[in-house]
Design an enzyme around this catalytic site. Structure first.
Site, mmCIF file in Angstrom:
data_model
loop_
_atom_site.group_PDB
_atom_site.id
_atom_site.type_symbol
_atom_site.label_atom_id
_atom_site.label_comp_id
_atom_site.label_asym_id
_atom_site.label_seq_id
_atom_site.Cartn_x
_atom_site.Cartn_y
_atom_site.Cartn_z
ATOM 1 N N ASN A 124 -18.274 67.729 66.220
ATOM 2 C CA ASN A 124 -17.384 68.522 67.078
ATOM 3 C C ASN A 124 -18.097 69.834 67.392
ATOM 4 O O ASN A 124 -19.104 70.147 66.753
ATOM 5 C CB ASN A 124 -16.027 68.764 66.377
ATOM 6 N N ASP A 134 -18.507 61.858 61.077
ATOM 7 C CA ASP A 134 -19.005 63.206 60.754
ATOM 8 C C ASP A 134 -18.842 63.454 59.255
ATOM 9 O O ASP A 134 -19.776 63.849 58.545
ATOM 10 C CB ASP A 134 -18.184 64.216 61.568
ATOM 11 N N SER A 153 -16.460 59.353 70.344
ATOM 12 C CA SER A 153 -15.136 59.678 70.917
ATOM 13 C C SER A 153 -14.101 58.580 70.759
ATOM 14 O O SER A 153 -12.928 58.797 71.124
ATOM 15 C CB SER A 153 -15.240 60.055 72.416
ATOM 16 N N GLY A 205 -12.793 57.302 68.082
ATOM 17 C CA GLY A 205 -11.964 57.388 66.871
ATOM 18 C C GLY A 205 -10.947 58.495 67.010
ATOM 19 O O GLY A 205 -10.015 58.414 67.825
HETATM 20 N N1 APR Z 1 -20.378 54.344 60.510
HETATM 21 C C1 APR Z 1 -20.208 53.948 61.799
HETATM 22 N N2 APR Z 1 -19.111 54.215 62.516
HETATM 23 C C2 APR Z 1 -18.125 54.903 61.896
HETATM 24 C C3 APR Z 1 -18.213 55.367 60.565
HETATM 25 C C4 APR Z 1 -19.407 55.053 59.874
HETATM 26 N N3 APR Z 1 -19.599 55.426 58.598
HETATM 27 N N4 APR Z 1 -17.056 56.027 60.254
HETATM 28 C C5 APR Z 1 -16.289 55.979 61.341
HETATM 29 N N5 APR Z 1 -16.908 55.293 62.332
HETATM 30 C C6 APR Z 1 -16.438 54.964 63.680
HETATM 31 C C7 APR Z 1 -14.962 55.039 63.940
HETATM 32 O O1 APR Z 1 -14.317 53.847 63.511
HETATM 33 C C8 APR Z 1 -14.954 55.168 65.468
HETATM 34 O O2 APR Z 1 -15.051 53.886 66.071
HETATM 35 O O3 APR Z 1 -16.995 55.932 64.559
HETATM 36 C C9 APR Z 1 -16.235 55.949 65.761
HETATM 37 C C10 APR Z 1 -16.020 57.414 66.135
HETATM 38 O O4 APR Z 1 -14.917 57.909 65.399
HETATM 39 P P1 APR Z 1 -14.868 59.419 64.813
HETATM 40 O O5 APR Z 1 -15.802 59.525 63.681
HETATM 41 O O6 APR Z 1 -13.436 59.727 64.597
HETATM 42 O O7 APR Z 1 -15.470 60.328 65.994
HETATM 43 P P2 APR Z 1 -14.786 60.859 67.342
HETATM 44 O O8 APR Z 1 -13.734 59.934 67.844
HETATM 45 O O9 APR Z 1 -15.962 61.178 68.229
HETATM 46 O O10 APR Z 1 -14.046 62.199 66.883
HETATM 47 C C11 APR Z 1 -14.860 63.282 66.507
HETATM 48 O O11 APR Z 1 -13.611 63.614 64.522
HETATM 49 O O12 APR Z 1 -14.612 63.401 62.512
HETATM 50 C C12 APR Z 1 -14.179 64.313 63.422
HETATM 51 O O13 APR Z 1 -15.607 66.217 63.139
HETATM 52 C C13 APR Z 1 -15.321 65.117 63.985
HETATM 53 O O14 APR Z 1 -13.872 66.582 65.193
HETATM 54 C C14 APR Z 1 -14.759 65.495 65.327
HETATM 55 C C15 APR Z 1 -13.987 64.248 65.732
#
Ligand code: APR
Length: 170
Positions: free
Chosen positions: A23, A33, A121, A123
């Site tokens: 983020n 993250d 994005s 998740g």
């Molecule tokens: N390996 C691969 N993919 C993963 C993992 C992992 N260990 N953990 C989660 N994911 C997947 C989720 O299932 C989703 O499909 O990564 C994708 C992105 O999800 P998020 O991590 O929630 O990222 P995003 O949607 O871009 O949101 C970013 O969330 O974690 C916070 O600090 C981050 O504020 C930022 C926001």
């Protein structure tokens, strides 16, 4: 350059570069993250703090990318990018494609041979998975970089994997 999708955990991926769905604050969070910082250790956060201190108003603009080492992770580097938050009223697709383009460019500048992405994005940021996959593939295909041999999409569940396999077959 080979593009492919696989089910897996990005923190266990041995690509030269793994890309973090961060983020703008760059100080960690949940999702991938949180997993990267937890598995990679404090070194990554220390480097993020130093980068943050040099950014205008301490925030990474969405669609841009920065790099740190990978701490205890099998990768050599972590590229951190901040994806757009899904909006039903505003088309932010270009920002999402930019996350992929800029991350690939940065990885190529580092001399990386392989890059692994999560579904940025799709998740916590709420982007519909099918379109997130289409934007991801379009963003990567828009960049023509020498030496980079492989871009891998590492998906955390079967639904995401199916979406990316469909986008790759288009
Ligand atoms: N390996 C691969 N993919 C993963 C993992 C992992 N260990 N953990 C989660 N994911 C997947 C989720 O299932 C989703 O499909 O990564 C994708 C992105 O999800 P998020 O991590 O929630 O990222 P995003 O949607 O871009 O949101 C970013 O969330 O974690 C916070 O600090 C981050 O504020 C930022 C926001």
């Amino acid at each position: 350059m080979r593009l492919w999708a696989v089910r897996g955990d990005l923190t266990e991926t041995d690509a030269d570069v793994i890309v973090n769905a961060a983020n703008p604050g760059l100080l960690g969070g949940g999702g991938v993250d949180g997993a990267i910082h937890a598995a990679g250790g404090p070194q990554i956060l220390e480097e993020c703090r130093a980068i943050k201190a040099r950014l205008p108003d301490g925030r990474l603009p969405r669609g841009q990318a920065v790099v740190t080492t990978a701490g205890r992770l099998p990768a050599r580097w972590v590229v951190h990018t901040a994806g757009p938050i899904w909006s039903a009223s505003e088309d932010r697709s270009e920002v999402l494609r930019s996350c992929y383009r800029e991350s690939v460019r940065l990885a190529a500048e580092l001399g990386a041979r392989s890059v692994a992405f999560p579904a940025i994005s799709a998740g916590i940021y709420g982007w519909p998975m099918d379109d997130a996959a289409r934007q991801a593939v379009a963003g990567v295909r828009a960049v023509d970089v020498e030496h980079l041999q492989e871009v891998r999409f590492v998906l955390f569940d079967d639904r995401a994997l199916a979406a990316f396999e469909a986008a790759l077959s288009d």
